[in-house]
Design a protein around this motif. Structure first.
Motif, PDB file in Angstrom:
ATOM      1  N   ALA A  25       0.858  -1.326   0.364  1.00  0.00           N
ATOM      2  CA  ALA A  25      -0.413  -0.345   0.046  1.00  0.00           C
ATOM      3  C   ALA A  25       0.907   1.390  -0.068  1.00  0.00           C
ATOM      4  O   ALA A  25       1.971   1.433   0.806  1.00  0.00           O
ATOM      5  N   GLY A  26       0.451   2.390  -0.850  1.00  0.00           N
ATOM      6  CA  GLY A  26       1.098   3.501  -0.743  1.00  0.00           C
ATOM      7  C   GLY A  26       2.288   3.492  -1.749  1.00  0.00           C
ATOM      8  O   GLY A  26       3.072   5.182  -1.919  1.00  0.00           O
ATOM      9  N   SER A  27       2.433   2.583  -2.706  1.00  0.00           N
ATOM     10  CA  SER A  27       3.666   2.794  -3.306  1.00  0.00           C
ATOM     11  C   SER A  27       2.820   2.050  -4.848  1.00  0.00           C
ATOM     12  O   SER A  27       2.060   1.073  -4.901  1.00  0.00           O
ATOM     13  N   SER A  81      11.723   7.711   8.629  1.00  0.00           N
ATOM     14  CA  SER A  81      11.020   8.671   9.396  1.00  0.00           C
ATOM     15  C   SER A  81       9.535   8.687   8.470  1.00  0.00           C
ATOM     16  O   SER A  81       9.675   8.369   6.858  1.00  0.00           O
ATOM     17  N   GLN A  82       8.410   7.768   8.655  1.00  0.00           N
ATOM     18  CA  GLN A  82       7.126   8.030   8.066  1.00  0.00           C
ATOM     19  C   GLN A  82       6.773   8.851   7.881  1.00  0.00           C
ATOM     20  O   GLN A  82       5.905   9.559   6.434  1.00  0.00           O
ATOM     21  N   ALA A  83       7.336  10.515   8.007  1.00  0.00           N
ATOM     22  CA  ALA A  83       6.834  11.876   7.232  1.00  0.00           C
ATOM     23  C   ALA A  83       6.098  12.107   6.768  1.00  0.00           C
ATOM     24  O   ALA A  83       5.459  12.544   6.126  1.00  0.00           O
ATOM     25  N   ARG A 108       8.512   8.184   1.057  1.00  0.00           N
ATOM     26  CA  ARG A 108       9.213   8.348   2.776  1.00  0.00           C
ATOM     27  C   ARG A 108      11.004   7.692   1.316  1.00  0.00           C
ATOM     28  O   ARG A 108      12.125   7.896   2.039  1.00  0.00           O
ATOM     29  N   TYR A 109      10.516   6.782   0.695  1.00  0.00           N
ATOM     30  CA  TYR A 109      11.290   6.127   0.009  1.00  0.00           C
ATOM     31  C   TYR A 109      12.111   6.445  -0.704  1.00  0.00           C
ATOM     32  O   TYR A 109      12.731   6.272  -2.039  1.00  0.00           O
ATOM     33  N   GLN A 110      11.532   8.082  -1.645  1.00  0.00           N
ATOM     34  CA  GLN A 110      12.601   9.003  -2.421  1.00  0.00           C
ATOM     35  C   GLN A 110      12.662  10.523  -1.857  1.00  0.00           C
ATOM     36  O   GLN A 110      12.011  11.291  -2.187  1.00  0.00           O
TER      37      GLN A 110
END
Lengths: 155, 419, 433
Positions: B84-86, B290-292, B297-299
């Motif tokens: 989810a989210g990617s 961090s999930q912020a 997040r991973y970019q």
């Protein structure tokens, strides 16, 4: 059906002159003008069905490249799964032993060329030719695990 | 010519060598932009031994997000396997410096694109430890990883990261690369293991080297310069690095779904700055720990460029896509001072700086470009190849970002690149 | 044939046959280069700069086992070769190239960068058909057995392509291209007239870059139509070869039609012992830019398209590159060296990081690798796996050099192939044979 009569030829040395001359013409023409293509005899690596069945590859060429510093070992993929395993088998590398001098070329590069090798396609390994261990014109023995392929000519 | 030397005074002598012509072409003669050769710049003494820097990178796979609402490329994107989210499967590097062994292992499957932005001072003894965490989505693969510092001059094979010619790092192992850069400028780094795949999958980043001149010389005061220019002509106030890449969604899908790709069919679908496509390019810097940053997040690397009017802004541009790209900034002149981590000057010191409105960058090339921030407002920086301004062939997106200029004195001094 | 006739034929033919054998032995062979270096640019020179090229068909071998039908040039009475022979002339001299056409369609040669080219004594001209449609960029030799003689005065020193000017989209892709090297008068060891273009003549290299869509070549071989909107290159070549054939010697016997290797073989820069750089001549005979990336060393771009990188007052406008992006039809010349920057030495100046133990390296196959046991240039082997005979080695380095449009660094998608070669760096004292 009537038998076709034929003569038993008597030995006549003169009969050979013409073919010999034709052969000579062909030969000197090839040597003189043939360049690199026709002047060399065919190159063939011995086949070993058991080795091919085990590894899924057929070795097709051993050649000295890199100005003498490297040995290229080329192979044809017969079985995708086995060949991919062969390519990934970092524990049992093929080794090249010079049958003339006994010297070894053993430092190879993995040369990973894809996750899956295509059948019918050729791939290669490169070896560092330690101290000129293998020279053009030698024959080598390729050892992969328990399998051996002897008398592989190097070009 | 000074011979670079071993033992005792390595750093000092290597330093001097590096600045007086060790790299015959790598370090260009000091001179002004009037094309007249000048005397070599005197350098202030520096620390002996060399300063050191250590970094720990981890290589693994992961999932990232392309701009929402882009037209689907069925069945390849969005990838149905994506958490989810990617929506896109990638390989990448992570900066795990200072993390515990357990924490490092915990980053398996959490790759980032583009790779961490790295900057070092010239003549620093740099150790980069690479740990291969393996591929969480593809446990069947035994791929190694490497760090190839792309463009590093006079490299030895051991530290060049070409697995076929030296070594690569197997899963669960680590290797430490050593670099002592003598030449300032903008470089790249990437994995060279099956490079056509690993580079496309996202293992690409920018690494740059700050010149020794930054600590000041008899000719120029201490400051921030792109090169050892000897005349201050490459001084800048703020710097922003843009890594240009392309994403061929089909190949990413095939890697996640245990299928093979014919790389000569290459046909990219997304065009990114720092691993993000517009409008994601504008989002602030994130932190993979961090999930912020949510779906980005991973970019974590922003491409938003900010400056005060009148400031000199350095763009460090590098392309690790497989196509040429041509960048422009509407209404702003661009001064190209460097190519491929070399000051644009002839061997006799002749100036080769270029003022232009477009900068073409081929695959594997870098450029150092300075612009002077114009009147406050928003300016667009984008790829003049307009097919690269789409996300999956649709909408406005791709290699586009904004330059936001504030009135003088608004923004505080920049503390790190891309911030 | 009746026996009587046969016997008469034999008697009549034996003498001329014997004469033919003798004749073949005494007739001078096609002009050849004086010496064929195992690596490096091989010049074809000719008395009076008169060259004979025959446009003809032949086969090129790709490393994955594929064989591609090509069109290219044979020199003199020699064999088909891809690319065409590298013609070397001196600036300002009169050059004659006689083109014989054995192809089933008209062909021609353009000499981009050369002024006032004459064809059969008249200015070479574009050709049109009766309807006024352009059919060739320059004067053609007719199909099957036509010939045309081009003459020109060799222009400024540098590197140039020569290539077909007829049906160029197809014929150049088919392989009708070669390199023309123009040397400065009086200075064969310079790329151009500038003193700072001096190079080591023993280290001059040709990178003639190209690509192949095998579907097109199959269509031409079988005389079938080909839809150019479906064009897709699958093979990417240097001097008509793909990695690993690029590192095979010049005239490798298994590449009879692809005589030119692309291995670079140098020693470290030394101000006394090895002060001169190598020269690399890049040419792009393909349809897209090839971004070429040499590892381990930058290169100084000193000329493009036969023109030195210089300003109007002679300023040096060369520049340093770790990527040489060569556009279609363009030539780029670079000087390169590699320096032993750190002089790593196991005794006095060891590499400051631990080398991984053998089991921590992936590369082999097997636990061994080329360099991990010994990363030192010219070093002796380090730890060896059990059972391995220790041989002396010279400890040379190898770096790759390849297109960074990485799909071009593949053999039909298989990595570590295609437009790629190696740079070999021997220890300062050289490497014993």
């Amino acid at each position: 059906m009537a038998a076709i009569p034929f003569r038993i030829p008597r030995p006549r040395p003169g009969r050979l002159v013409l073919p010999l001359l034709v052969l000579a013409l062909v030969a000197v023409s090839i040597v003189r003008f043939g360049g690199y293509a026709a002047a060399r005899p065919g190159y063939a690596v011995p086949h070993d069905g058991q080795l091919e069945a085990a590894l899924g590859v057929r070795f097709t060429q051993a050649a000295v490249v890199g100005d003498g510093g490297l040995v290229e070992l080329r192979y044809l993929v017969l079985d995708t799964q086995k060949a991919s395993a062969f390519q990934n088998d970092t524990k049992h590398p093929p080794r090249l032993r010079n049958e003339r001098s006994g010297k070894l070329a053993w430092r190879a590069a993995l040369m990973k060329q894809g996750h899956e090798l295509r059948p019918g396609q050729s791939y290669y390994l490169l070896y560092l030719n330690n101290g000129g261990a293998v020279r053009r014109g030698d024959t080598i023995e390729i050892t992969s695990g328990q399998r051996r392929l002897a008398h592989v000519p190097v070009r | 010519m000074t011979d670079p030397v071993r033992q005792g005074s390595i750093s000092r002598r290597a330093l001097l060598a590096g600045l007086t012509g060790l790299g015959t072409w790598a370090v260009l003669p000091e001179s002004g932009s009037d094309a007249q050769p000048r005397r070599p710049a005197a350098l202030l003494p520096r620390a002996v031994p060399n300063p050191t820097a250590s970094l720990h990178l981890a290589a693994t796979d992961g999932w990232v997000s392309m701009p929402q609402g882009s037209p689907p490329i069925s069945p390849f994107w969005p990838d149905p396997l994506a958490p989810a989210g990617s929506d896109l499967y990638v390989f990448g590097f992570r900066d795990v410096t200072g993390l515990s062994a357990t924490e490092v292992t915990g980053q398996r499957g959490k790759a980032q694109i583009t790779a961490p932005l790295l900057g070092f001072d010239q003549e620093t003894d740099i150790k980069i430890k690479l740990t291969n965490l393996g591929l969480s989505q593809r446990p069947d693969l035994v791929d190694g990883h490497t760090v190839h510092w792309h463009g590093f001059r006079n490299a030895i094979p051991l530290f060049d990261g070409v697995p076929e010619l030296s070594i690569s790092v197997p899963i669960g192992r680590e290797f430490t690369y050593f670099y002592r850069p003598h030449d300032a400028g903008t470089y790249m780094y990437h994995c060279h293991f099956e490079d056509v795949e690993h580079v496309q999958m996202g293992m690409t980043g920018i690494v740059y080297v700050r010149p020794a001149q930054n600590s000041g010389t008899a000719d120029v005061p201490p400051g921030r310069y792109v090169y050892n220019d000897g005349d201050g002509s490459t001084r800048y106030d703020r710097e922003f690095a843009l890594m240009l890449t392309e994403v061929w969604a089909e190949a990413h899908y095939r890697d996640a779904h245990i299928q093979t790709t014919d790389w000569t069919d290459y046909k990219p679908s997304f065009f990114a700055f720092n691993g993000r496509c517009y409008p994601d390019t504008l989002a602030p810097n994130g932190d993979p720990l961090s999930q912020a940053a949510g779906r980005l997040r991973y970019q974590p690397i922003s491409s938003l460029i900010t400056a005060n009017a009148g400031e000199r802004v350095l763009l460090r541009l590098a392309n690790l896509g497989y196509r040429n790209h041509t960048l422009t900034v509407d209404g702003v002149d661009l001064l190209v001072v460097g190519k491929d981590a070399a000051l644009l000057r002839g061997r006799d010191g002749s100036a080769e700086y270029q003022v232009t409105s477009t900068v073409q960058i081929g695959p594997g090339e870098s450029r150092d470009v300075i612009l002077t921030a114009p009147e406050p407002g928003t300016y667009l920086l984008y790829d003049r190849d307009l097919t690269s301004l789409a996300n999956a062939g649709g909408g406005r997106g791709g290699q586009l970002t904004e330059i936001r200029i504030s009135p003088p004195g608004t923004l505080p001094a920049q503390t790190r690149a891309n911030a | 044939m009746l026996p009587a006739d046969l016997g008469r034929w034999k008697r009549l033919s034996a003498v001329p046959l014997a004469a033919a054998v003798v004749a073949v032995l005494v007739v001078p062979g096609p002009d050849r280069v004086a010496a064929s270096p195992p690596a490096g640019l091989e010049c074809r020179t000719a008395a009076d700069n008169a060259f004979d090229l025959t446009a003809t068909g032949g086969y090129a071998a790709m490393p994955d086992g594929n064989t591609i039908y090509m069109w290219s040039y044979a020199s003199g009475g020699g064999e088909f070769q891809l690319p065409g022979p590298t013609l070397c002339v001196t600036s300002g001299t009169k050059v004659t190239v006689v083109l014989h056409n054995s192809l089933p369609e008209p062909t021609s040669i353009t000499f981009p960068g050369q002024a006032q080219v004459l064809a059969d004594g008249r200015p070479a001209q574009p050709e049109t058909d009766a309807a006024g449609t352009l059919t060739s960029l320059t004067t053609t030799a007719a199909a099957n057995s036509g010939a045309v003689t081009y003459t020109f005065t060799a222009g400024p020193p540098g590197t140039y392509l020569y290539q077909s000017g007829t049906d160029v989209q197809k014929q150049v892709q088919m392989g009708l291209y070669g390199a023309l090297v123009v040397r400065p008068a009086g200075h064969p060891d310079r790329e151009n007239d500038r003193a700072d273009s001096a190079f080591d003549p023993d280290h001059e290299y040709l990178y003639l870059l190209g690509e192949i869509d095998p579907d097109l070549h199959l269509a031409v071989e079988r005389r079938r139509a080909y839809d150019f909107t479906r064009y897709k290159a699958r093979y990417f070549t240097i001097n008509g070869r793909s990695m690993p054939d690029t590192i095979a010697p010049n005239h490798a016997e298994w590449l009879p039609a692809q005589p030119y290797g692309a291995l670079i073989h140098i020693r470290p820069y030394d101000p006394v012992g090895n002060p001169k750089p190598a020269l690399i001549r890049y040419l792009n005979a393909g349809s897209v830019a090839y971004p070429f990336h040499p590892h381990g060393s930058d290169e100084q771009l000193i000329a493009r398209d036969g023109r030195p990188a210089q300003g109007p007052a002679g300023q040096d406008l060369s520049f340093s590159n770790f990527l040489i992006d060569v556009s279609p039809g363009q030539t780029v010349d670079t000087l390169m060296i590699w320096k032993d920057a750190e002089h790593w030495d196991p005794q006095g100046n060891p590499i400051p990081v631990p080398l991984p133990s053998l089991q921590d390296q992936i590369v082999g196959p097997g636990p061994e690798t080329w360099f991990a046991e010994n990363p030192y240039l010219g070093g002796t082997p380090g730890e060896l796996p059990p059972g391995v005979v220790q041989n002396n080695q010279c400890g040379e380095y190898y770096h790759v050099a390849h297109s960074h449009a990485l799909e071009q660094a593949t053999n039909y998608g298989a990595s570590f192939g295609g437009m790629m070669t190696l740079i070999r760096i021997d220890p300062p004292a050289g490497c014993p044979a």
